[in-house]
Design an enzyme around this catalytic site. Sequence first.
Site, mmCIF file in Angstrom:
data_model
loop_
_atom_site.group_PDB
_atom_site.id
_atom_site.type_symbol
_atom_site.label_atom_id
_atom_site.label_comp_id
_atom_site.label_asym_id
_atom_site.label_seq_id
_atom_site.Cartn_x
_atom_site.Cartn_y
_atom_site.Cartn_z
ATOM 1 C CD GLU A 1 -2.910 -0.740 2.515
ATOM 2 O OE1 GLU A 1 -4.430 -0.992 2.046
ATOM 3 O OE2 GLU A 1 -1.999 0.171 3.113
ATOM 4 C CB CYS A 2 1.065 4.363 0.092
ATOM 5 S SG CYS A 2 0.832 6.045 -0.220
ATOM 6 N N GLY A 3 3.178 3.886 -0.058
ATOM 7 C CA GLY A 3 5.006 3.050 0.162
ATOM 8 C C GLY A 3 5.434 2.052 -0.412
#
Length: 437
Positions: free
Chosen positions: A328-330
């Site tokens: 997720e994201c990073g």
Amino acid sequence: MSARALIIGAPRSGSGKTSVTIGLLRAFARRGVKVRGAKTGPDFIDPGFHEAATGLPGLNLDSWAMEPDLLRHLARAQAQDAELLLIESAMGLFDGIRSDRNRTGAASDLARQFGVPVLLVLDVSGQSQTAAAVAYGFAHYDSQVKIAGCVLNRAGSERHRSLCSEAIAEIGLPVLGTVLRDPNLGLPERHLGLVQASEHPEMNAHIDRLADAMEAALDLDAIFEAAQPFDVAQGTPAHALAPPGQRIALAQDAAFTFLYPHLGRHWQDAGAELVPFSPLANESPPQDCDVCWLPGGYPELHAGALAAAENFRSGMQRFAEVKPVHGECGGYMVLGEALEDAEGEMHRMTGLLSHQTSFAKRKMNLGYRQATLLADSPLGRKGETIRGHEFHYARVIAPGTDEPLATIADGLGKEIGFSGGRRGHVSGSFFHAIARG
């Protein structure tokens, strides 16, 4: 339930809600009150401050992303065995999106739905009697949202305090204390907001300073009495995000920090085991786990160390050959081919997906998201809709050749397009999942 509850609200972000909330949490804990914190909306960071102040886990309560049944379940669990629950508002008290009543994401939704009164934090710098007009507007804007009293913040002097508090008293609202202007009470910030509690080397001392300030400036007895019994109907976790596996290898260090507290807690309550490992320490996911989860965080600040972590990268590749991996994201950024840091230097990532991302070529993406999954993944089954959030400055600079993970819409249902990528057992996107839609 024995808990009392109070919402800490304000007209806008930057009014000092977080400092007041953290200081109150520690001040009440010092008194021997079993106090817990919660944060409205999708903010990752403030629940960590709440936990640091109390020693008890924080929580997000998001009226847009969480079905009312799940919201009740989580709220009751957070108040269980507590004497006081302080719920910190995101942004302004009534700030949310256009949606069904009590599903806007605003803290006022919880005030209405749960009957929780509001302690209004007013930043009175640059005004005096006008603060009473602002308070009057809040007291009368919505008859179902009760303003129990006000705290004045950043007053410049005793005279300034008197002008504001006397004017507010004339409209029938109690002023439960005044915090004088003090730059030492601020919290450090960076590009995604506040620096996290775990990263601040003197966080405990700073929280103690905040508590000292609140004890000196505010009427804690009156604030406790302003809180009302928290009488919330029983809910269920039916719309919670299901555990992605029985044993979950969870990346956990300074680069990977943004797992919503309610997710980890629900997964464990459902019988799953969280097995942390540190990519920054060059650790690989334990091969006896069923799934690997890379949460969001700040990989752009640690790109060089991640690029040099050969054991982490090879271990991820072995794991992904046979078992699901999700980022997720990073975490999504680290699953790609490369990451460009703020200085423009490219760093090799795991290459489990084919995209490239950049923090040098920044563009803010912020808002609620509805993701409809295009295939089975650790987030859920094909066709399911997951509600969540995006908040990032990094961007994709090379999309790669992978299949998209989902189609996404904003919080109002407006189509945005494809999101993320999937290849073999690997999936990821900038989207942070909060709950099933």
